[in-house]
Design a protein around this motif. Structure first.
Motif, mmCIF file in Angstrom:
data_model
loop_
_atom_site.group_PDB
_atom_site.id
_atom_site.type_symbol
_atom_site.label_atom_id
_atom_site.label_comp_id
_atom_site.label_asym_id
_atom_site.label_seq_id
_atom_site.Cartn_x
_atom_site.Cartn_y
_atom_site.Cartn_z
ATOM 1 N N ASN A 1 -4.812 5.212 16.648
ATOM 2 C CA ASN A 1 -4.004 6.363 17.068
ATOM 3 C C ASN A 1 -3.665 7.305 15.919
ATOM 4 O O ASN A 1 -3.077 8.357 16.140
ATOM 5 C CB ASN A 1 -2.701 5.885 17.713
ATOM 6 N N LYS A 2 -4.006 6.897 14.701
ATOM 7 C CA LYS A 2 -3.641 7.703 13.535
ATOM 8 C C LYS A 2 -4.820 7.730 12.580
ATOM 9 O O LYS A 2 -5.283 6.685 12.130
ATOM 10 C CB LYS A 2 -2.410 7.100 12.859
ATOM 11 N N ALA A 3 -5.302 8.932 12.257
ATOM 12 C CA ALA A 3 -6.493 9.044 11.414
ATOM 13 C C ALA A 3 -6.153 9.025 9.930
ATOM 14 O O ALA A 3 -6.886 8.465 9.123
ATOM 15 C CB ALA A 3 -7.242 10.328 11.753
ATOM 16 N N ASP A 4 -5.036 9.644 9.557
ATOM 17 C CA ASP A 4 -4.684 9.781 8.145
ATOM 18 C C ASP A 4 -3.375 9.075 7.845
ATOM 19 O O ASP A 4 -2.474 9.026 8.685
ATOM 20 C CB ASP A 4 -4.566 11.255 7.761
ATOM 21 N N LEU A 5 -3.277 8.572 6.628
ATOM 22 C CA LEU A 5 -2.077 7.861 6.189
ATOM 23 C C LEU A 5 -1.560 8.483 4.902
ATOM 24 O O LEU A 5 -2.337 8.886 4.041
ATOM 25 C CB LEU A 5 -2.395 6.380 5.943
ATOM 26 N N SER A 6 -0.248 8.529 4.756
ATOM 27 C CA SER A 6 0.369 9.052 3.543
ATOM 28 C C SER A 6 1.046 7.912 2.790
ATOM 29 O O SER A 6 1.921 7.245 3.336
ATOM 30 C CB SER A 6 1.414 10.128 3.888
ATOM 31 N N THR A 7 0.632 7.705 1.553
ATOM 32 C CA THR A 7 1.182 6.635 0.735
ATOM 33 C C THR A 7 1.969 7.213 -0.433
ATOM 34 O O THR A 7 1.734 8.346 -0.849
ATOM 35 C CB THR A 7 0.053 5.728 0.196
ATOM 36 N N PHE B 1 0.812 -1.220 0.000
ATOM 37 C CA PHE B 1 0.000 0.000 0.000
ATOM 38 C C PHE B 1 0.849 1.276 0.000
ATOM 39 O O PHE B 1 0.307 2.382 0.007
ATOM 40 C CB PHE B 1 -0.933 0.021 1.204
ATOM 41 N N GLY B 2 2.174 1.124 0.014
ATOM 42 C CA GLY B 2 3.034 2.305 -0.029
ATOM 43 C C GLY B 2 3.150 3.019 1.299
ATOM 44 O O GLY B 2 3.341 4.239 1.345
ATOM 45 N N LEU B 3 3.051 2.275 2.403
ATOM 46 C CA LEU B 3 3.069 2.837 3.753
ATOM 47 C C LEU B 3 4.253 2.295 4.539
ATOM 48 O O LEU B 3 5.068 1.540 4.008
ATOM 49 C CB LEU B 3 1.769 2.477 4.478
ATOM 50 N N SER B 4 4.317 2.635 5.810
ATOM 51 C CA SER B 4 5.218 1.958 6.739
ATOM 52 C C SER B 4 4.357 1.116 7.672
ATOM 53 O O SER B 4 3.187 1.454 7.924
ATOM 54 C CB SER B 4 6.030 2.963 7.564
ATOM 55 N N SER B 5 4.906 0.020 8.175
ATOM 56 C CA SER B 5 4.117 -0.838 9.060
ATOM 57 C C SER B 5 3.784 -0.125 10.362
ATOM 58 O O SER B 5 2.726 -0.356 10.951
ATOM 59 C CB SER B 5 4.870 -2.150 9.336
ATOM 60 N N GLU B 6 4.663 0.775 10.819
ATOM 61 C CA GLU B 6 4.377 1.524 12.048
ATOM 62 C C GLU B 6 3.145 2.406 11.867
ATOM 63 O O GLU B 6 2.263 2.450 12.738
ATOM 64 C CB GLU B 6 5.576 2.376 12.445
ATOM 65 N N ALA B 7 3.086 3.117 10.721
ATOM 66 C CA ALA B 7 1.941 3.996 10.468
ATOM 67 C C ALA B 7 0.657 3.186 10.312
ATOM 68 O O ALA B 7 -0.403 3.570 10.822
ATOM 69 C CB ALA B 7 2.187 4.820 9.206
ATOM 70 N N LEU B 8 0.743 2.058 9.609
ATOM 71 C CA LEU B 8 -0.445 1.218 9.416
ATOM 72 C C LEU B 8 -0.917 0.646 10.753
ATOM 73 O O LEU B 8 -2.124 0.609 11.029
ATOM 74 C CB LEU B 8 -0.131 0.092 8.432
ATOM 75 N N LYS B 9 0.008 0.234 11.589
ATOM 76 C CA LYS B 9 -0.359 -0.299 12.907
ATOM 77 C C LYS B 9 -1.044 0.776 13.751
ATOM 78 O O LYS B 9 -2.042 0.503 14.426
ATOM 79 C CB LYS B 9 0.885 -0.822 13.624
ATOM 80 N N GLU B 10 -0.497 1.999 13.726
ATOM 81 C CA GLU B 10 -1.097 3.098 14.473
ATOM 82 C C GLU B 10 -2.527 3.366 13.999
ATOM 83 O O GLU B 10 -3.420 3.647 14.800
ATOM 84 C CB GLU B 10 -0.252 4.363 14.317
ATOM 85 N N ALA B 11 -2.748 3.274 12.690
ATOM 86 C CA ALA B 11 -4.092 3.475 12.143
ATOM 87 C C ALA B 11 -5.033 2.363 12.592
ATOM 88 O O ALA B 11 -6.202 2.608 12.916
ATOM 89 C CB ALA B 11 -4.032 3.530 10.624
ATOM 90 N N ILE B 12 -4.533 1.132 12.625
ATOM 91 C CA ILE B 12 -5.355 -0.009 13.019
ATOM 92 C C ILE B 12 -5.815 0.107 14.460
ATOM 93 O O ILE B 12 -6.967 -0.186 14.789
ATOM 94 C CB ILE B 12 -4.574 -1.327 12.794
ATOM 95 N N ILE B 13 -4.919 0.562 15.352
ATOM 96 C CA ILE B 13 -5.306 0.651 16.765
ATOM 97 C C ILE B 13 -5.983 1.976 17.095
ATOM 98 O O ILE B 13 -6.353 2.223 18.243
ATOM 99 C CB ILE B 13 -4.088 0.424 17.692
#
Length: 297
Positions: free
Chosen positions: A65-71, A51-63
């Motif tokens: 803690n992070k509303a938006d993601l940059s790919t 998806f063009g992300l980092s696993s840390e950012a994706l994990k934060e979104a899953i739990i």
């Protein structure tokens, strides 16, 4: 709707197609979209890379803690409801008394934010902080620069002043895999590292072969900070992550008159008046680690 389903649908993929793309069983895709917190680190890494992300950012979104993601994928593929911010083009920063503009890939939201800031920019001493899509965090004072370009992907680049390295298009997870490759210890092979999936390692062998295991380039990508002053001079240092995190915190509060970039590890003191700096270009992932440690504490 789970964040994984939102992202998948933003890419116009069925569950079956996504499973084929990243070599993950369809049943697991179905399970994770219902209960994403059960996903393994290995598979999280695969999905993040795809998806063009980092696993840390994706994990934060899953739990949550992070509303938006940059790919690093081009933004036109995403719907307004996807919570994904995609690649838009490049920002070019010209430092006074330097010949070449420095180019960095940025997202649509970043381009809009910078454009808005610059259109209404009035006072000196106001710093702009932004993250790029090639593992850099940039901090600059616009009035101390020669020029700032915002160049849409479809625009014609200035031919005499255009250089974008071949590793600019990599997802955040690429830098995690590269870091794992370069910090192998005790005979543990990169491909035995369960935090980094085989899927996300696919570019590493090719990258190190093309660049002939260029350790200086890798060090620059992962750890080096470049400090450009108003005279056009540049210093490059491995500045400790907590120093950079402290700097980012205070520069945004406009309370940093003297910047402390000393290094206990390297054994030197380095203090620079903020008024003498035009651009600081630091490794994003390196600094993010420090922020995560502070947040966890």
């Amino acid at each position: 709707m789970s964040i994984l389903r939102k992202i998948r649908e933003s890419f116009n993929l069925s569950q079956e197609r996504l499973g084929e793309e990243v070599n993950i069983d369809l049943k697991n895709i179905e399970k994770w979209e219902k209960s994403p917190k059960k996903i393994t680190n290995n598979d999280l890494s695969s999905l993040a890379y795809y998806f063009g992300l980092s696993s840390e950012a994706l994990k934060e979104a899953i739990i949550g803690n992070k509303a938006d993601l940059s790919t690093n994928k081009y933004h036109y593929t995403f719907s307004d409801k996807s919570s994904l911010d995609g690649w838009w083009g490049h920002i070019g920063i010209g430092v006074i008394n330097q010949t070449k503009t420095q180019w960095f890939p940025i997202t649509l939201n970043t381009a809009d934010r910078v454009s808005s800031i610059l259109a209404s920019y009035e006072s000196k001493g106001e710093w702009v902080v932004l993250d790029t899509l090639n593992n850099r965090t940039l901090v600059f004072e616009p009035s101390r620069l020669k020029h700032i370009w915002l160049l849409d992907e479809s625009a014609e680049p200035p031919n005499s002043d255009w250089y974008v390295p071949d590793y600019f298009g990599k997802p955040g997870e690429f830098y995690k895999a590269l870091e794992a490759f370069c910090t192998q210890k005790d005979g543990i092979d990169l491909y035995e590292n369960e935090e980094v999936s085989d899927y996300s390692k696919k570019d590493i062998d090719n990258f190190t072969e093309v660049h002939d295991l260029d350790h200086e380039l890798v060090r620059d990508l992962l750890t080096q900070t470049h400090i450009h002053d108003i005279s056009g001079n540049v210093q490059s240092h491995l500045i400790e992550a907590d120093k950079l995190a402290h700097f980012l915190f205070h520069i945004q509060l406009e309370t940093a008159a003297i910047l402390d970039f000393s290094s206990n590890e390297e054994g030197y003191d380095l203090y620079i008046p903020s008024k003498n700096i035009s651009l600081i270009d630091m490794p994003k992932r390196f600094v993010d680690k420090s922020f995560r440690e502070i947040y966890e504490d």
